[in-house]
Enzyme design. Structure first.
Site, PDB file in Angstrom:
ATOM      1  N   LYS A 173       0.857  -1.183   0.000  1.00 26.72           N
ATOM      2  CA  LYS A 173       0.000   0.000   0.000  1.00 26.72           C
ATOM      3  C   LYS A 173       0.893   1.233   0.000  1.00 26.72           C
ATOM      4  O   LYS A 173       1.670   1.445   0.936  1.00 26.72           O
ATOM      5  CB  LYS A 173      -0.920   0.021   1.223  1.00 26.72           C
ATOM      6  CG  LYS A 173      -1.927   1.169   1.195  1.00 26.72           C
ATOM      7  CD  LYS A 173      -2.940   1.025   2.302  1.00 26.72           C
ATOM      8  CE  LYS A 173      -3.982   2.150   2.236  1.00 26.72           C
ATOM      9  NZ  LYS A 173      -4.993   2.026   3.303  1.00 26.72           N
ATOM     10  N   ASP A 230      -1.678  10.007  -6.470  1.00 25.22           N
ATOM     11  CA  ASP A 230      -0.319   9.595  -6.823  1.00 25.22           C
ATOM     12  C   ASP A 230      -0.004   8.156  -6.437  1.00 25.22           C
ATOM     13  O   ASP A 230       1.089   7.671  -6.694  1.00 25.22           O
ATOM     14  CB  ASP A 230       0.708  10.536  -6.182  1.00 25.22           C
ATOM     15  CG  ASP A 230       0.592  10.599  -4.653  1.00 25.22           C
ATOM     16  OD1 ASP A 230      -0.084   9.733  -4.065  1.00 25.22           O
ATOM     17  OD2 ASP A 230       1.181  11.520  -4.057  1.00 25.22           O
ATOM     18  N   GLY A 231      -0.951   7.466  -5.795  1.00 22.49           N
ATOM     19  CA  GLY A 231      -0.722   6.081  -5.421  1.00 22.49           C
ATOM     20  C   GLY A 231       0.224   5.889  -4.254  1.00 22.49           C
ATOM     21  O   GLY A 231       0.589   4.762  -3.922  1.00 22.49           O
ATOM     22  N   ASP A 277     -16.543  -1.272  -0.661  1.00 22.23           N
ATOM     23  CA  ASP A 277     -15.214  -1.630  -1.175  1.00 22.23           C
ATOM     24  C   ASP A 277     -14.221  -1.869  -0.048  1.00 22.23           C
ATOM     25  O   ASP A 277     -13.080  -2.282  -0.306  1.00 22.23           O
ATOM     26  CB  ASP A 277     -14.691  -0.545  -2.121  1.00 22.23           C
ATOM     27  CG  ASP A 277     -14.634   0.831  -1.470  1.00 22.23           C
ATOM     28  OD1 ASP A 277     -15.703   1.333  -1.090  1.00 22.23           O
ATOM     29  OD2 ASP A 277     -13.531   1.399  -1.335  1.00 22.23           O
ATOM     30  N   ASN A 278     -14.643  -1.628   1.197  1.00 21.55           N
ATOM     31  CA  ASN A 278     -13.790  -1.905   2.356  1.00 21.55           C
ATOM     32  C   ASN A 278     -14.309  -3.093   3.165  1.00 21.55           C
ATOM     33  O   ASN A 278     -13.980  -3.236   4.346  1.00 21.55           O
ATOM     34  CB  ASN A 278     -13.710  -0.681   3.269  1.00 21.55           C
ATOM     35  CG  ASN A 278     -12.938   0.460   2.644  1.00 21.55           C
ATOM     36  OD1 ASN A 278     -12.122   0.249   1.751  1.00 21.55           O
ATOM     37  ND2 ASN A 278     -13.186   1.673   3.093  1.00 21.55           N
TER      38      ASN A 278
END
Length: 532
Positions: free
Chosen positions: A131, A143-144, A281-282
């Protein structure tokens, strides 16, 4: 780049997710809508100076890594995003989700990427996921990357939850990158550079409810069916032999997802954990706690509390609402897989299973917290009255139940209320409710003695479910502040403390205290956002 074979550990990757499910036909890393694919091939973006700050030794051993490899430069390079192990096949998953109750469309792994699936010597499967390793096709405008602040929180919380006995993903490593990352912590226009870091998180599967939702939303039923059957085959293999009929197998799978989710939520409520962002999505298909963002543990008992500033107005994801949200999310999963069922009764049976399991296990959990063996009307009434008193008197949730377990069979002559110790946050509220609390404690004491279990046995049973240590936000923030200043030693110290949360550790008593007043409104202690 792959590290040299002589530097690599002896581990086996089989990468079934990418081998058996459709991938993205486009190889570029441009942000885009990815259609008819479960994943996109990606590569971590190298960082300036990866340095291992901390790791969970038992997770490394479980995966198949020796301590010598963990301490080698090759490990920091791999789990800092600068190299790969032979056999790794990095990808970012495509999924959608409902966020704060609204369909958000394609989301996907925007700042996460799975490096590969390890199968260890015992046949256990572990996905290794970075992550903060750089952008993917799902990063949208981001930006990831991840900052040290959020990475420490995720690393420590993953391990804290595991040792508390809560179903969760694990954390293998915390690596600083040597790069700065610009973040607006509270989305209020005050962006600033922060140190970057990468966490490697570990789980048998990172498939979420949203992986199924995206296919249904796009009417891609063929790939929805492939994903459901793949998930059952890989992650619920016991159902394959148990159910020859495909529809019965899928129904049993959904019911088990509902049951696992119910059990997870019961554990959250037991230890006072608030996730903060229960979007679909979590939500893990395995019933694991996943994606640690603006989480928190209750300090004073407040069913309306949420640690998430984004949710401060609606409080959708507040502590007391978590069971209902879990059921709502499971209903969205049912909607997603409904095209595979001719009879909606199969899915309703799964939702009914959630309610049945949650109610039964929640009641059993509360009885255990209070030291009750039976769960009759008298016990239920005492439990209800206690939670109201804890809220009204602003009492610390964790310390109250720990103190309750220490109350002996023979009461001392002095005021019983003081047996609770330092559990109050407001002296005026304590004084206002002191008589009611004393009366409740005396009634609880009479009732618990009637159950016939001696003090030592009762205390041991209560202390086994009521932790001495939880990772309070103010404690985590102290570790973050020190690490940001260049000293990660407190991160490692907390990693030691949280490994034994049910045992009193006098040498670490400073980390088990109730929230100090200075932390009541301090950023990172009571105010958190999704910013990472």
């Amino acid at each position: 780049m792959f590290i040299a074979q002589n530097e690599a550990p002896d581990v086996t990757f089989d990468n079934r997710f990418v081998a058996e499910l459709p991938g993205d036909g486009e190889s570029s890393n441009t942000r885009r809508q990815v259609l008819r694919a479960a994943w996109s091939a990606v590569q971590p973006t190298p960082v300036a100076n990866p340095q291992l700050l901390a790791h969970a030794a038992d997770v490394a051993s479980q995966v198949g890594f020796t301590e010598a490899f963990v301490q080698s430069p090759a490990f920091a390079n791999v789990f800092g995003g600068n190299a790969l192990l032979p056999g790794m096949h990095p990808y970012a998953a495509c999924y959608g989700g409902h966020q704060f109750g609204n369909w958000a469309g394609q989301l996907g792994d925007g700042r996460a990427m799975t490096l590969g699936e390890v199968v260890n010597a015992e046949g256990e499967r572990w996905e290794l996921q970075l992550k903060g390793a750089g952008p993917t096709p799902y990063s949208r405008t981001a930006d990831g990357r991840a900052v040290l602040r959020s990475s420490i929180r995720e690393f420590l919380c993953s391990e804290a939850m595991h040792h508390l006995g809560v179903p969760t993903t694990r954390a293998l490593s915390l690596v600083s990158t040597g790069d700065m990352v610009v973040r607006d912590m509270f989305y209020n226009g005050n962006a600033a550079p922060e140190p970057g870091a990468i966490v490697c998180r570990v789980a048998p599967s990172f498939i979420r409810f949203g992986n199924f939702e995206i296919f249904t939303a796009r009417n891609d039923i063929a790939n929805l069916e492939r994903l459901v059957d793949f998930t059952i085959s890989r992650d619920f293999a016991h159902l394959v032999d148990a159910h020859a009929d495909v529809t019965a197998r899928r129904a049993a799978w959904y019911a088990e997802v509902c049951e696992r989710t119910a059990q997870m939520i019961v554990h959250w409520m037991r230890v006072g954990f608030v996730h903060g962002v229960m979007n679909t999505d979590n939500m893990s298909i395995l019933g694991l706690t996943i994606d640690y963002g603006p989480y928190g543990w209750l300090d004073n008992f407040d069913p309306h509390w949420t640690p998430n500033t984004t949710d401060a107005q609606g409080r959708r994801y507040r502590f007391g609402q978590q069971p209902a949200i879990a059921q709502w999310n499971l209903t969205r999963l049912a909607d997603a897989i409904a095209p595979l069922f001719a009879n909606e009764a199969d899915l309703q049976a799964g939702l009914d299973r959630f309610s049945q399991v949650y109610i039964a296990e929640y009641e059993a959990m509360n009885a255990a917290k209070f030291g009750f063996v039976q769960r009759g009307d008298a016990e239920q009434q005492l439990i209800r009255e206690c939670f109201k008193l804890l809220y009204d008197a602003e009492v610390d949730y964790t310390r109250f139940f720990r103190a309750l377990g220490d109350i002996p069979d023979a009461l001392p002559e002095h005021d019983m209320l003081w047996l609770l110790g330092d559990v109050f946050y407001d002296n005026a509220k304590r004084d206002t409710h002191a008589d009611a609390l004393r009366a409740w404690l005396l009634r609880w004491h009479v009732q618990v003695l009637q159950h016939g279990r001696g003090f030592e046995a009762r205390r041991a049973a209560m202390h086994a479910v009521n932790p001495w240590f939880v990772l309070r936000n103010y404690v985590a923030q102290q570790a973050i502040d020190a690490a940001t200043a260049g000293d990660p030693s407190l991160v490692r110290t907390l990693l030691t403390v949280l490994r034994d949360p049910y045992t009193e550790q006098p040498e670490y008593a400073e980390f088990a205290g109730r929230r100090p007043e200075w932390a009541r409104h301090k950023a990172g202690c009571s105010m958190l956002s999704c910013s990472s």
